[in-house]
Motif scaffolding. Sequence first.
Motif, PDB file in Angstrom:
ATOM      1  N   PHE A 332      74.343  -6.337 -43.844  1.00  0.00           N
ATOM      2  CA  PHE A 332      72.912  -6.328 -44.110  1.00  0.00           C
ATOM      3  C   PHE A 332      72.095  -6.466 -42.827  1.00  0.00           C
ATOM      4  CE2 PHE A 332      72.183  -7.167 -48.875  1.00  0.00           C
ATOM      5  CZ  PHE A 332      73.200  -6.291 -49.201  1.00  0.00           C
ATOM      6  N   ALA A 333      72.644  -7.117 -41.832  1.00  0.00           N
ATOM      7  CA  ALA A 333      71.958  -7.175 -40.540  1.00  0.00           C
ATOM      8  C   ALA A 333      71.813  -5.769 -39.971  1.00  0.00           C
ATOM      9  CB  ALA A 333      72.729  -8.073 -39.577  1.00  0.00           C
ATOM     10  N   ALA A 334      72.856  -4.960 -40.132  1.00  0.00           N
ATOM     11  CA  ALA A 334      72.817  -3.581 -39.634  1.00  0.00           C
ATOM     12  C   ALA A 334      71.821  -2.741 -40.429  1.00  0.00           C
ATOM     13  CB  ALA A 334      74.210  -2.967 -39.709  1.00  0.00           C
ATOM     14  N   SER A 335      71.905  -2.806 -41.766  1.00  0.00           N
ATOM     15  CA  SER A 335      71.026  -1.961 -42.584  1.00  0.00           C
ATOM     16  C   SER A 335      69.568  -2.398 -42.470  1.00  0.00           C
ATOM     17  CB  SER A 335      71.478  -1.972 -44.047  1.00  0.00           C
ATOM     18  OG  SER A 335      71.431  -3.267 -44.597  1.00  0.00           O
ATOM     19  N   ASN A 336      69.318  -3.688 -42.385  1.00  0.00           N
ATOM     20  CA  ASN A 336      67.940  -4.158 -42.231  1.00  0.00           C
ATOM     21  C   ASN A 336      67.354  -3.757 -40.886  1.00  0.00           C
ATOM     22  OD1 ASN A 336      67.665  -5.392 -44.751  1.00  0.00           O
ATOM     23  ND2 ASN A 336      68.556  -7.312 -44.052  1.00  0.00           N
ATOM     24  N   SER A 337      68.208  -3.739 -39.870  1.00  0.00           N
ATOM     25  CA  SER A 337      67.740  -3.300 -38.555  1.00  0.00           C
ATOM     26  C   SER A 337      67.317  -1.828 -38.593  1.00  0.00           C
ATOM     27  CB  SER A 337      68.848  -3.502 -37.513  1.00  0.00           C
ATOM     28  OG  SER A 337      68.448  -3.009 -36.246  1.00  0.00           O
ATOM     29  N   LEU A 338      68.134  -1.000 -39.206  1.00  0.00           N
ATOM     30  CA  LEU A 338      67.785   0.416 -39.322  1.00  0.00           C
ATOM     31  C   LEU A 338      66.529   0.596 -40.176  1.00  0.00           C
ATOM     32  CD1 LEU A 338      71.313   2.016 -39.880  1.00  0.00           C
ATOM     33  CD2 LEU A 338      69.804   2.398 -37.923  1.00  0.00           C
ATOM     34  N   ALA A 339      66.406  -0.220 -41.223  1.00  0.00           N
ATOM     35  CA  ALA A 339      65.287  -0.073 -42.157  1.00  0.00           C
ATOM     36  C   ALA A 339      63.947  -0.448 -41.544  1.00  0.00           C
ATOM     37  CB  ALA A 339      65.538  -0.910 -43.410  1.00  0.00           C
ATOM     38  N   GLU A 340      63.944  -1.048 -40.354  1.00  0.00           N
ATOM     39  CA  GLU A 340      62.677  -1.328 -39.666  1.00  0.00           C
ATOM     40  C   GLU A 340      61.865  -0.049 -39.484  1.00  0.00           C
ATOM     41  OE1 GLU A 340      61.311  -4.263 -38.154  1.00  0.00           O
ATOM     42  OE2 GLU A 340      62.694  -5.268 -39.530  1.00  0.00           O
ATOM     43  N   GLN A 341      62.546   1.110 -39.464  1.00  0.00           N
ATOM     44  CA  GLN A 341      61.859   2.398 -39.271  1.00  0.00           C
ATOM     45  C   GLN A 341      61.362   3.004 -40.574  1.00  0.00           C
ATOM     46  OE1 GLN A 341      64.385   5.022 -36.650  1.00  0.00           O
ATOM     47  NE2 GLN A 341      65.836   3.326 -36.898  1.00  0.00           N
ATOM     48  N   LEU A 342      61.788   2.455 -41.716  1.00  0.00           N
ATOM     49  CA  LEU A 342      61.503   3.099 -42.999  1.00  0.00           C
ATOM     50  C   LEU A 342      60.117   2.745 -43.528  1.00  0.00           C
ATOM     51  CD1 LEU A 342      64.922   2.833 -44.886  1.00  0.00           C
ATOM     52  CD2 LEU A 342      63.947   4.799 -43.700  1.00  0.00           C
ATOM     53  N   THR A 343      59.115   3.237 -42.846  1.00  0.00           N
ATOM     54  CA  THR A 343      57.724   3.069 -43.254  1.00  0.00           C
ATOM     55  C   THR A 343      57.107   4.451 -43.426  1.00  0.00           C
ATOM     56  OG1 THR A 343      57.459   0.928 -42.170  1.00  0.00           O
ATOM     57  CG2 THR A 343      55.452   2.208 -42.553  1.00  0.00           C
ATOM     58  N   GLY A 344      56.439   4.655 -44.543  1.00  0.00           N
ATOM     59  CA  GLY A 344      55.814   5.947 -44.779  1.00  0.00           C
ATOM     60  C   GLY A 344      55.539   6.177 -46.245  1.00  0.00           C
ATOM     61  N   ASP A 345      55.109   7.386 -46.570  1.00  0.00           N
ATOM     62  CA  ASP A 345      54.739   7.758 -47.938  1.00  0.00           C
ATOM     63  C   ASP A 345      55.586   8.930 -48.410  1.00  0.00           C
ATOM     64  OD1 ASP A 345      52.509   5.912 -48.060  1.00  0.00           O
ATOM     65  OD2 ASP A 345      51.482   7.294 -46.696  1.00  0.00           O
ATOM     66  N   ILE A 346      56.056   8.821 -49.652  1.00  0.00           N
ATOM     67  CA  ILE A 346      56.836   9.881 -50.275  1.00  0.00           C
ATOM     68  C   ILE A 346      56.203  10.206 -51.619  1.00  0.00           C
ATOM     69  CG2 ILE A 346      59.094  10.579 -51.167  1.00  0.00           C
ATOM     70  CD1 ILE A 346      59.125  10.084 -48.155  1.00  0.00           C
ATOM     71  N   VAL A 347      56.002  11.478 -51.895  1.00  0.00           N
ATOM     72  CA  VAL A 347      55.544  11.913 -53.211  1.00  0.00           C
ATOM     73  C   VAL A 347      56.732  12.505 -53.954  1.00  0.00           C
ATOM     74  CG1 VAL A 347      54.037  13.487 -54.491  1.00  0.00           C
ATOM     75  CG2 VAL A 347      53.168  12.307 -52.459  1.00  0.00           C
ATOM     76  N   VAL A 348      57.025  11.942 -55.121  1.00  0.00           N
ATOM     77  CA  VAL A 348      58.127  12.444 -55.932  1.00  0.00           C
ATOM     78  C   VAL A 348      57.575  13.086 -57.200  1.00  0.00           C
ATOM     79  CG1 VAL A 348      59.827  10.799 -55.076  1.00  0.00           C
ATOM     80  CG2 VAL A 348      58.441  10.195 -57.067  1.00  0.00           C
ATOM     81  N   LYS A 349      58.339  14.034 -57.706  1.00  0.00           N
ATOM     82  CA  LYS A 349      57.976  14.748 -58.934  1.00  0.00           C
ATOM     83  C   LYS A 349      58.994  14.380 -60.012  1.00  0.00           C
ATOM     84  CE  LYS A 349      57.718  19.517 -60.679  1.00  0.00           C
ATOM     85  NZ  LYS A 349      57.892  20.948 -60.285  1.00  0.00           N
ATOM     86  N   LEU A 350      58.510  13.864 -61.138  1.00  0.00           N
ATOM     87  CA  LEU A 350      59.374  13.483 -62.260  1.00  0.00           C
ATOM     88  C   LEU A 350      59.244  14.535 -63.353  1.00  0.00           C
ATOM     89  CD1 LEU A 350      58.387   9.702 -62.564  1.00  0.00           C
ATOM     90  CD2 LEU A 350      59.982  10.761 -60.965  1.00  0.00           C
ATOM     91  N   TYR A 351      60.401  15.089 -63.751  1.00  0.00           N
ATOM     92  CA  TYR A 351      60.355  16.131 -64.775  1.00  0.00           C
ATOM     93  C   TYR A 351      61.708  16.266 -65.457  1.00  0.00           C
ATOM     94  CZ  TYR A 351      59.594  20.637 -67.073  1.00  0.00           C
ATOM     95  OH  TYR A 351      59.476  21.639 -68.009  1.00  0.00           O
ATOM     96  N   LYS A 352      61.733  16.006 -66.761  1.00  0.00           N
ATOM     97  CA  LYS A 352      62.921  16.245 -67.581  1.00  0.00           C
ATOM     98  C   LYS A 352      64.183  15.612 -67.004  1.00  0.00           C
ATOM     99  CE  LYS A 352      60.850  18.926 -70.682  1.00  0.00           C
ATOM    100  NZ  LYS A 352      60.715  18.518 -72.102  1.00  0.00           N
ATOM    101  N   GLY A 353      64.096  14.331 -66.652  1.00  0.00           N
ATOM    102  CA  GLY A 353      65.257  13.608 -66.179  1.00  0.00           C
ATOM    103  C   GLY A 353      65.542  13.722 -64.696  1.00  0.00           C
ATOM    104  N   GLN A 354      64.757  14.515 -63.991  1.00  0.00           N
ATOM    105  CA  GLN A 354      65.000  14.754 -62.574  1.00  0.00           C
ATOM    106  C   GLN A 354      63.914  14.128 -61.691  1.00  0.00           C
ATOM    107  OE1 GLN A 354      67.888  16.357 -61.493  1.00  0.00           O
ATOM    108  NE2 GLN A 354      68.346  16.175 -63.681  1.00  0.00           N
TER     109      GLN A 354
END
Length: 405
Positions: A332-354
């Motif tokens: 978790f120290a490794a993954s949390n360190s990498l996740a320091e970069q995971l900032t931003g916005d994502i738009v997802v589309k939900l449709y028929k289970g996908q």
Amino acid sequence: MSDVKQNVKKVVLAYSGGLDTSAIVPWLKDNYDCEVIAFVADVGQGAEDLAGVEEKAIKSGASSCYIVDLREQFVKEVIYPTLKAGAVYEGQYLLGTSMARPIIARAQVELALKLGADALCHGCTGKGNDQVRFEGAFAALAPQLKIIAPWREWEFNSRQSLLNYLAEKNVPTTATATKIYSRDANLFHISHEGGELENPWNEPSDQVWMWTKSPEQAPDKAEYLQLSFEKGELTAINGNAVGAIEAIEQLNAIGSEHGVGRIDIVENRLVGMKSRGCYETPGGTIIVAGLRALESLVYDRTSLKYREEVGLEVAQLVYDGRWFTPLKDALFAASNSLAEQLTGDIVVKLYKGQVTVAKRRSPNSLYSEAFATFDGDEVYNQKDAAGFIRLYSLASRIRALHAKG
């Protein structure tokens, strides 16, 4: 009575109010002649499951019942770190049941130590993974406490035999001899086993699924969601700030409406056998799609490869119940360190289970239209590729020349 049983004066039981744990309370008093304290973990299984549970525990013979709200800890300390690590068991399972166990076991141990108990008790069967997860946590946190696992001791072998025992002890229960499915629910997911699912040739019937609509019943119009992440954690939905619990609950509701998050798998249990289960994890499925899209923007190739390797290790670790170990802290120290970069916005589309990704942006994005374009640019000279390819394929070239010589 054995010495072990004689030495147990007070036991804390992980209690749900279901048939098994309702029978365990009087059984402990009969066989260990001890005080039984019921411990109920609120991990978001719902008000319906918790309704009347304290009264039920007392009526079955418990001296007291403690209901502990673990939802915030569950999300912040377990769900988000595990999602940031990219942990998916055997390619599909988002570990909803597995993730809840360490937070429950830790709270049970804390209560036992606070109350001066001699022993801990759980209602896990001798065939499943959960006995390992609970007892592994108990061993790491309080090895001095005795562990009682009734399913490995008692003579009961059916629901009817448990019902007969409760009737004999005058313990009220709403359970019946017929239980089609075994289910486990929490804030993150709900699982289903048993019934027709025991034959992998049977398609799950509509009565299996409890949260999500089928894709056929889902709306014919797609829905778009904007997910905002800060350091790998969801902080806003459609521009509105959300807390940890609220984020999961909102996405569960929205995802369920669109049939998102259903899986039907045959998995390898830790104890060696295969089992077939159906899982519904709508909110988690949406979050994972958002995180993977964000990773594609901000991680370079070697960082992404390493995160994928860490994710496989974390998935195995969580599934196997090795949460309270130095390896978990290191991963978790490794993954949390990498996740320091995971900032931003994502738009997802939900449709028929996908869930599909429609838009993505991040202040840490490594993607540059100027570099990726097929038009001319100032930073990439295509002639440079020739030397790179020659060195990259040098071993193959040497091998071929050696074979000819």
